[in-house]
Design a protein around this motif. Sequence first.
Motif, mmCIF file in Angstrom:
data_model
loop_
_atom_site.group_PDB
_atom_site.id
_atom_site.type_symbol
_atom_site.label_atom_id
_atom_site.label_comp_id
_atom_site.label_asym_id
_atom_site.label_seq_id
_atom_site.Cartn_x
_atom_site.Cartn_y
_atom_site.Cartn_z
ATOM 1 N N LEU A 23 0.832 -1.202 0.000
ATOM 2 C CA LEU A 23 0.000 0.000 0.000
ATOM 3 C C LEU A 23 0.867 1.252 0.000
ATOM 4 O O LEU A 23 0.583 2.229 -0.702
ATOM 5 N N GLN A 24 1.914 1.211 0.797
ATOM 6 C CA GLN A 24 2.834 2.336 0.868
ATOM 7 C C GLN A 24 3.471 2.564 -0.509
ATOM 8 O O GLN A 24 3.591 3.695 -0.962
ATOM 9 N N ALA A 25 3.861 1.483 -1.170
ATOM 10 C CA ALA A 25 4.470 1.584 -2.492
ATOM 11 C C ALA A 25 3.473 2.124 -3.515
ATOM 12 O O ALA A 25 3.844 2.883 -4.415
ATOM 13 N N ASP A 26 2.209 1.741 -3.391
ATOM 14 C CA ASP A 26 1.172 2.251 -4.298
ATOM 15 C C ASP A 26 1.085 3.768 -4.254
ATOM 16 O O ASP A 26 0.772 4.404 -5.260
ATOM 17 N N TRP A 27 1.342 4.345 -3.113
ATOM 18 C CA TRP A 27 1.258 5.795 -2.938
ATOM 19 C C TRP A 27 2.580 6.492 -3.227
ATOM 20 O O TRP A 27 2.734 7.679 -2.970
ATOM 21 N N GLY A 28 3.552 5.735 -3.741
ATOM 22 C CA GLY A 28 4.820 6.325 -4.138
ATOM 23 C C GLY A 28 5.837 6.463 -3.024
ATOM 24 O O GLY A 28 6.878 7.069 -3.221
ATOM 25 N N ALA A 29 5.538 5.914 -1.869
ATOM 26 C CA ALA A 29 6.481 5.979 -0.751
ATOM 27 C C ALA A 29 7.430 4.781 -0.815
ATOM 28 O O ALA A 29 7.107 3.743 -1.389
ATOM 29 N N ASP A 30 8.590 4.933 -0.234
ATOM 30 C CA ASP A 30 9.568 3.851 -0.200
ATOM 31 C C ASP A 30 9.182 2.868 0.908
ATOM 32 O O ASP A 30 9.118 3.227 2.077
ATOM 33 N N ALA A 31 8.945 1.638 0.531
ATOM 34 C CA ALA A 31 8.506 0.612 1.477
ATOM 35 C C ALA A 31 9.678 -0.135 2.114
ATOM 36 O O ALA A 31 9.470 -1.082 2.872
ATOM 37 N N TYR A 32 10.889 0.299 1.857
ATOM 38 C CA TYR A 32 12.080 -0.399 2.355
ATOM 39 C C TYR A 32 12.078 -0.535 3.877
ATOM 40 O O TYR A 32 12.317 -1.617 4.409
ATOM 41 N N ASP A 33 11.809 0.563 4.572
ATOM 42 C CA ASP A 33 11.898 0.541 6.038
ATOM 43 C C ASP A 33 10.926 -0.446 6.667
ATOM 44 O O ASP A 33 11.293 -1.177 7.590
#
Length: 71
Positions: A23-33
């Motif tokens: 979901l975080q990636a869908d919004w363009g945020a980096d999901a790495y953490d």
Amino acid sequence: MAKKRITQRDIGFIQGIVYAAALQADWGADAYDIISESNYKAEDIRKYAEAYDLEKLEDVLERIESSPGEV
């Protein structure tokens, strides 16, 4: 040291973490953490997470696997 047994609870937790990161990636945020801080190995994440979510996180998992301090 013996390998830790993955329980149904762990599987559910892994799936929840990956869902949140996707979901975080869908919004363009980096999901790495969110993935790296989960302390689950990338191989376990690949094994137990839903394929749809994993497609969104392939680059994140590759970064985790290539980092020196892999989880």
